[in-house]
Structure formats: C-alpha cells, structure tokens
Design a protein around this motif. Structure first.
Motif, PDB file in Angstrom:
ATOM      1  N   GLY B   9     -21.740 -35.818  43.303  1.00 24.85           N
ATOM      2  CA  GLY B   9     -22.658 -36.676  44.162  1.00 24.85           C
ATOM      3  C   GLY B   9     -22.827 -36.242  45.303  1.00 24.85           C
ATOM      4  O   GLY B   9     -23.710 -36.912  46.247  1.00 24.85           O
ATOM      5  N   GLY B  10     -22.774 -34.801  45.466  1.00 28.82           N
ATOM      6  CA  GLY B  10     -23.142 -34.217  46.668  1.00 28.82           C
ATOM      7  C   GLY B  10     -22.431 -34.821  48.056  1.00 28.82           C
ATOM      8  O   GLY B  10     -22.953 -34.737  49.360  1.00 28.82           O
ATOM      9  N   VAL B  11     -21.247 -35.225  48.039  1.00 29.26           N
ATOM     10  CA  VAL B  11     -20.723 -36.012  49.002  1.00 29.26           C
ATOM     11  C   VAL B  11     -20.028 -34.745  49.820  1.00 29.26           C
ATOM     12  O   VAL B  11     -19.601 -33.965  49.242  1.00 29.26           O
ATOM     13  N   VAL B  12     -20.176 -34.693  51.089  1.00 34.41           N
ATOM     14  CA  VAL B  12     -19.607 -33.806  52.052  1.00 34.41           C
ATOM     15  C   VAL B  12     -19.121 -34.516  53.056  1.00 34.41           C
ATOM     16  O   VAL B  12     -19.225 -35.455  53.622  1.00 34.41           O
TER      17      VAL B  12
END
Lengths: 394, 89
Positions: B9-12
């Motif tokens: 999910g592109g969580v950073v």
C-alpha cells in the motif's frame, strides 16, 4: 445447528455483517441499498453489534471514512448503489492503492440519466479498473455468504485488496427467501480476526498514500495486479473451505451448470444466472445441450477458467446488464478476450438485457439463445430486449 | 535493472516529505530586499508551504521546499520581495 429463516435480502446481508463484526460502519442512504445500513443501525442501537456507526454526508465521505478507519487496522463496511458508487469512484482507487481490505455491498442499480432506481449492473461494472475484487451474488443466500468470503480474501496478507459484493437491487435486496443465516460462533471459525501487521496509531505515525513519482508508480500498479492474480487463487480456496465449513455454496471460481458436453455455453452474472439455468434446463429437455457459466467474480476475471469451460463448445452467449456505448458489454468483451487465446475459438454472441430494471423473463432468453443456435443472429454484440425506436428531437 | 522495494500500500515511515526537496520545482525564486523589508510578517503567514521564517530579525526563505508560487511577493506591502528567474545546473 442451522438457522434457516425467511428474510429479506437486505436483512440477510445486515445479519451477515453483524456476525462478521466490523469495527467501523459508514452509512449514507440510497435506494435500493438503504435497508442494509438501516438494519445495521438497529443492531447497534439494540446492543447486538458493537461498532462505530458513522452517518456520512455523502457516499464520497462514507468510503473516505472507511479508508481512514481501515488504515488504523479496523474492519470496515458500508453499502451503496448506483450514483452512490459513482460518487465513491475516486476513493475506490485510493482504497485499492493503499491496499486496505474494505468490504462493501453494492445493491446494483442503473446509472442516471435518465434517472432510474431499478436494477442493472452498470454501476459496479463501471468500477472495473479500480482495483477492487468484485463478487456477483446469484441469490440472497449467496449475497449473505459471499460477505464472509470477501472479508477472508480481502484481509489475506497475500491479497489485501478491497472487495465489493454485488447483489441485484430489488430483485435480491427486497425479495424474501429462506436463508441459512450465520451463527456468530461458526463465522469465528471461518473468518479470523483482522490483525494487520502495520496500522496507524498516534504513537506510531505512518504515511499512507503518499506521492509516487514516475520512477515508482508503475511498480505499484504492477504489485496490485499481482495481488489480484493471487486473489483468484485465494477466492477458489476460500469457496472450497466455505463449502466444507457450511456445507453450501459454490466450490469453483467459475461454476458451470448443465451438460458437460453441451455445445452452447451461456455466461451471465448475478440473479440472471438463475433464469438462464431454468432456460438451459428447458432447452436441454428439447434436445439442445446448453450449459451455463456463472461469473461469480468479475475481478479478478477468471480467464483460464473461462477457456476451460468453453473448451469444445461451438457457441458462447453472454447475457449482461451493462453496456459500454461505443463498444459493447464489458463481460462480453472480456469473455471474448479470454477465448481469443483458446485453440478452438467458438462463435461469440453478447446481449445487453434487463437494463434499468427491465424484467428478463425466460421466454426472452430462450428466444435469443435459439436464434443463436439456429444461426439467425450475427456474431457480436446486440441489445437483447430492445424495442423498435424512432429518435426525435422533442 | 535494480530491484525496487514496494511496501504494501505504499505505507512509509513519517517525515518522508522532508526528503523530497520540492524546492527543485520552482521556476521563479523569491528574493528579499532587506533594506525595504519592514518585517510585517505578512509573507510568513501567507506562505502555503511554510518556507518563510524570521532569523535574527531578518526574513529567511527555505529554498529547499519553496516551490516559487510567488504569494509572498504578491502580499508584500512594500514590494520587498522580487521573483527572480532561477537558472539551474
């Protein structure tokens, strides 16, 4: 113990949601979905479900609320129809891109203009590329059951994509049928709690949905596509496990009914499948081998399974409740796309039927199938039940 | 080709906006004439980023993140901020 009751379709769905126990439910009313969220609000008011119930100011807000809630690790649910789903469009891509396992039920309804509150499947079919898994229920039992399967597949770490469980508006949402309703204890065994590895808290802030430049964006769409491919396997597994667990429901991704050696394959989705089965059986008694492919999920599209069930047939006929003006029905396009890669490509006929709530009686389907069998129809896409039209200015 | 890591999910982790120096997007750069400046702070409040602060009684621009929108120059009551065409490389 099996709890079998005669209930309205919307109530069966609300019951399934109650046993699945979402943490956050967002709601905005729209016909013909409203009974679902109304019943859920009643459960919460009565203390039968402990969940946060947010009355949103639009469907755009409702789905946005779930995006935020899901990022915190909550199990989420909402329900909508037609214009409501269209208003969610932008956020649907966000939910899928952020890989949030939101599950919604869609009471399928036509899109405006002209204003029409009745059933077809244009609303969810139009959300094809949003990255959501799409299930289509044939009857109320299946609309109820597919919710558990949807949560299980969506929340699987190999998948983590949102799902919509579509059911034909009015035809299923407002009909009464005997339904085997979930007991809370049995659903616990089938559907584990949702405990994501990474989630948003005030103690551990994270960034969701940040910018991805051209250097990275392609890879994000690529991994989403791969997750969808894995979803196909997970759905097939979950259907089988559901069947073992509850002794009901389909066991295949693309169930096929009727004679295995039938030389005509009819593909359809949703409640229309039941009518097609009746017609196929009748035609079988008249000596025509017609089998029926039920498109249980449109995303992921079961292309391999489609080639398999179409293997050896002379003709494929698709009945669907949507049309892409300037092209053809979406399901027809994709069925043909799948069959292009098969060794013996059958003739292909597609029909839009039942748009905007037009009733699809057996005789209409029987006539269209027989016209294809007798070679009286040209291959390609047609409006199946259109009346003669004269266009006028006013 | 080099392998890229794509998180679910592109969580950073937070604070990544700091790494992305959006100042490189600008075409015009605001330059303050400290002689003219009356330290009214209007530019500080209007900067949408916010890239303007006061250091040692002087307006200071953070060019790492200033996208050159020109609002500061627009709101300056004494025309102390000039938007200068920025040449790069």
């Amino acid at each position: 113990m099996i709890m079998r009751k005669v209930v309205e379709g919307s109530i069966a769905v609300a019951h399934a949601v109650r046993t699945i126990k979402p943490d956050v439910i967002a709601a905005y009313p729209i016909t013909p979905q409203t009974h679902i969220v109304e019943k859920i609000s009643e459960y919460i008011a009565n203390g039968e479900l402990n969940a946060e119930y947010v009355r949103a100011d639009s469907e755009f807000s409702a789905i946005s609320i779930l995006v935020g809630a899901s990022a915190t690790g909550a199990r989420t649910f909402t329900s909508t129809s037609s214009q409501g789903l269209a208003l969610m469009h932008e956020v649907l891509f966000n939910a899928a891109g952020m890989r949030l396992p939101i599950v919604i039920s869609v009471a399928n309804r036509a899109l405006s203009a002209p204003l029409n509150i009745w059933n077809d499947q244009q609303d969810s079919i139009s959300q094809r590329d949003s990255g959501w898994i799409q299930f289509y229920a044939e009857d109320i039992q299946e609309a109820h059951d597919l919710l558990a399967i949807a949560y299980r597949v969506s929340e699987d770490i190999e998948v983590r994509l949102p799902s919509m469980v579509c059911m034909d508006g009015f035809i299923l949402t407002h009909a009464y049928e005997p339904v085997e309703l979930f007991e809370e204890s049995e659903i616990r065994d089938f559907l584990p709690d949702y405990n994501p590895e990474v989630y948003l808290t005030t103690e551990n802030p994270l960034t969701f949905g940040a910018l991805a430049t051209p250097e990275y964006y392609t890879e994000f769409r690529y991994v989403q596509t791969r997750a969808m491919e894995r979803a196909e396997k997970k759905i097939a597994e979950s259907l089988k496990e559901f069947n073992e667990h509850f002794q009901r429901g389909e066991t295949d991704l693309l169930p096929v009914h009727g004679p295995e050696d039938g030389d005509v394959l009819v593909v359809s989705s949703g409640s229309l499948v039941s009518t097609v089965k009746e017609v196929a059986e009748k035609l079988g008694n008249d000596g025509f081998g017609v089998k029926v492919g039920k498109m249980l999920c449109f995303r992921p599209f079961p292309a391999d399974a489609m080639r398999k069930i179409a293997d050896g047939v002379d003709k494929v006929i698709v009945f669907e409740k949507d049309v892409s003006p300037g092209s053809e029905g979406a399901i027809f396009s994709e069925v043909k796309g799948a069959l292009y890669h098969s060794e013996n490509r059958p003739e292909a006929y597609g029909f839009a039927v039942g748009l905007g709530g037009r009733d699809v009686p057996e005789r209409v389907l029987e006539k269209l199938i027989m016209e294809c069998i007798r070679g009286e129809r040209k291959e390609g896409f047609h409006f199946g039940d259109v009346r003669p039209v004269r266009e006028a200015i006013l | 080709m080099d392998e890229v890591v794509i998180t679910l999910g592109g969580v950073v982790k937070p604070g990544t906006a700091r790494k992305n120096k959006t100042g490189s997007w600008k075409v015009f750069k605001p330059v303050v004439d400290h002689e003219k400046c009356i330290l009214c702070m209007r530019c500080v409040n209007y900067c949408p980023e916010p890239c303007i602060s006061v250091v040692d009684e002087k307006i200071e621009m953070d060019y790492d993140y200033c996208k050159g929108c020109g609002i500061c120059g627009d709101v300056c009551p004494v025309d102390a901020i000039e938007m200068v065409y920025e040449t790069k490389g």
